[in-house]
Design a protein around this motif. Structure first.
Motif, mmCIF file in Angstrom:
data_model
loop_
_atom_site.group_PDB
_atom_site.id
_atom_site.type_symbol
_atom_site.label_atom_id
_atom_site.label_comp_id
_atom_site.label_asym_id
_atom_site.label_seq_id
_atom_site.Cartn_x
_atom_site.Cartn_y
_atom_site.Cartn_z
ATOM 1 N N MET A 1 0.852 -1.169 0.000
ATOM 2 C CA MET A 1 0.000 0.000 0.000
ATOM 3 C C MET A 1 0.904 1.241 0.000
ATOM 4 S SD MET A 1 -2.866 1.248 2.764
ATOM 5 C CE MET A 1 -3.648 -0.310 2.884
ATOM 6 N N PRO A 2 0.698 2.178 -0.938
ATOM 7 C CA PRO A 2 1.564 3.362 -0.998
ATOM 8 C C PRO A 2 1.304 4.304 0.180
ATOM 9 C CG PRO A 2 -0.133 3.472 -2.682
ATOM 10 C CD PRO A 2 -0.252 2.134 -2.024
ATOM 11 N N ARG A 3 2.363 4.952 0.584
ATOM 12 C CA ARG A 3 2.293 5.910 1.682
ATOM 13 C C ARG A 3 1.706 7.227 1.188
ATOM 14 N NH1 ARG A 3 7.790 6.682 5.027
ATOM 15 N NH2 ARG A 3 7.747 4.458 5.304
ATOM 16 N N GLU A 4 0.926 7.894 2.041
ATOM 17 C CA GLU A 4 0.371 9.190 1.653
ATOM 18 C C GLU A 4 1.473 10.237 1.673
ATOM 19 O OE1 GLU A 4 -3.099 10.565 3.698
ATOM 20 O OE2 GLU A 4 -3.879 8.529 3.880
ATOM 21 N N ALA A 5 1.459 11.116 0.672
ATOM 22 C CA ALA A 5 2.453 12.179 0.606
ATOM 23 C C ALA A 5 2.143 13.235 1.664
ATOM 24 C CB ALA A 5 2.446 12.816 -0.772
ATOM 25 N N LYS A 6 3.200 13.684 2.356
ATOM 26 C CA LYS A 6 3.021 14.733 3.349
ATOM 27 C C LYS A 6 2.863 16.070 2.629
ATOM 28 C CE LYS A 6 5.792 12.670 6.989
ATOM 29 N NZ LYS A 6 6.971 12.837 7.840
ATOM 30 N N PRO A 7 2.015 16.957 3.146
ATOM 31 C CA PRO A 7 1.889 18.267 2.504
ATOM 32 C C PRO A 7 3.183 19.059 2.668
ATOM 33 C CG PRO A 7 0.605 18.183 4.527
ATOM 34 C CD PRO A 7 1.139 16.807 4.277
ATOM 35 N N LYS A 8 3.560 19.783 1.615
ATOM 36 C CA LYS A 8 4.785 20.591 1.633
ATOM 37 C C LYS A 8 4.580 21.779 2.548
ATOM 38 C CE LYS A 8 8.653 22.322 -0.373
ATOM 39 N NZ LYS A 8 9.615 22.579 0.621
ATOM 40 N N VAL A 9 5.483 21.961 3.515
ATOM 41 C CA VAL A 9 5.427 23.091 4.438
ATOM 42 C C VAL A 9 6.503 24.074 4.023
ATOM 43 C CG1 VAL A 9 5.667 23.822 6.831
ATOM 44 C CG2 VAL A 9 4.621 21.633 6.309
ATOM 45 N N GLU A 10 6.125 25.312 3.832
ATOM 46 C CA GLU A 10 7.062 26.350 3.428
ATOM 47 C C GLU A 10 7.602 27.054 4.671
ATOM 48 O OE1 GLU A 10 7.056 30.352 0.660
ATOM 49 O OE2 GLU A 10 5.362 28.984 0.594
ATOM 50 N N VAL A 11 8.898 27.274 4.714
ATOM 51 C CA VAL A 11 9.523 27.977 5.826
ATOM 52 C C VAL A 11 9.521 29.466 5.507
ATOM 53 C CG1 VAL A 11 11.608 28.221 7.215
ATOM 54 C CG2 VAL A 11 11.010 25.995 6.267
ATOM 55 N N LYS A 23 10.577 20.047 23.175
ATOM 56 C CA LYS A 23 11.319 20.723 24.238
ATOM 57 C C LYS A 23 11.842 22.096 23.818
ATOM 58 C CE LYS A 23 12.765 16.647 26.716
ATOM 59 N NZ LYS A 23 13.856 15.922 27.312
ATOM 60 N N LEU A 24 12.188 22.263 22.562
ATOM 61 C CA LEU A 24 12.792 23.512 22.100
ATOM 62 C C LEU A 24 11.899 24.226 21.094
ATOM 63 C CD1 LEU A 24 16.413 22.247 21.458
ATOM 64 C CD2 LEU A 24 15.598 23.473 23.462
ATOM 65 N N ARG A 25 11.962 25.546 21.106
ATOM 66 C CA ARG A 25 11.257 26.358 20.114
ATOM 67 C C ARG A 25 12.237 27.353 19.523
ATOM 68 N NH1 ARG A 25 5.141 27.965 21.063
ATOM 69 N NH2 ARG A 25 4.337 25.867 21.225
ATOM 70 N N VAL A 26 12.141 27.569 18.222
ATOM 71 C CA VAL A 26 12.981 28.548 17.551
ATOM 72 C C VAL A 26 12.119 29.429 16.659
ATOM 73 C CG1 VAL A 26 15.044 27.094 17.579
ATOM 74 C CG2 VAL A 26 13.530 27.010 15.610
ATOM 75 N N LYS A 27 12.619 30.628 16.396
ATOM 76 C CA LYS A 27 11.933 31.556 15.513
ATOM 77 C C LYS A 27 12.816 31.800 14.295
ATOM 78 C CE LYS A 27 9.717 36.037 15.366
ATOM 79 N NZ LYS A 27 9.329 37.228 16.118
ATOM 80 N N VAL A 28 12.248 31.645 13.100
ATOM 81 C CA VAL A 28 12.993 31.845 11.864
ATOM 82 C C VAL A 28 13.216 33.339 11.670
ATOM 83 C CG1 VAL A 28 12.957 31.564 9.359
ATOM 84 C CG2 VAL A 28 12.065 29.747 10.825
ATOM 85 N N GLU A 29 14.481 33.735 11.544
ATOM 86 C CA GLU A 29 14.835 35.137 11.332
ATOM 87 C C GLU A 29 14.800 35.501 9.859
ATOM 88 O OE1 GLU A 29 15.307 37.541 13.630
ATOM 89 O OE2 GLU A 29 14.701 35.999 15.062
ATOM 90 N N LYS A 30 15.373 34.633 9.007
ATOM 91 C CA LYS A 30 15.344 34.884 7.566
ATOM 92 C C LYS A 30 15.567 33.589 6.801
ATOM 93 C CE LYS A 30 20.203 36.073 6.802
ATOM 94 N NZ LYS A 30 21.126 37.035 6.247
ATOM 95 N N VAL A 31 15.133 33.610 5.563
ATOM 96 C CA VAL A 31 15.349 32.501 4.648
ATOM 97 C C VAL A 31 16.132 33.079 3.477
ATOM 98 C CG1 VAL A 31 14.270 30.740 3.220
ATOM 99 C CG2 VAL A 31 13.189 31.423 5.359
#
Length: 76
Positions: A1-11, A23-31
């Motif tokens: 049975m094929p695996r479902e594709a995960k939705p693409k998450v944009e950073v 346990k940890l959280r980070v905030k994206v400053e720039k891409v």
């Protein structure tokens, strides 16, 4: 049975991401654009708790972190 594709998450800059264990959280400053021919974007972040900060490629960032907040609103 094929695996479902995960939705693409944009950073995006300003997003808050949490470690897979929660346990940890980070905030994206720039891409930034890819470095010298790489196909992956560079993600720069600062730690919401002071233990984590740095830079890595988008593919590694997405493997370690999960999105929890975008534009000041919680992501389900």
């Amino acid at each position: 049975m094929p695996r479902e594709a995960k939705p693409k998450v944009e950073v995006k800059a300003g997003d808050v991401w949490e470690s897979k264990g929660g346990k940890l959280r980070v905030k994206v400053e720039k891409v930034a654009p890819p470095y010298k021919g790489s196909s992956w974007l560079d993600v720069y972040w600062t730690g919401v708790n002071r233990c984590e900060s740095g830079k890595c490629g988008e593919h590694n960032f997405l493997r370690v972190w999960k999105l929890v907040e975008r534009d000041g609103k919680a992501v389900v």
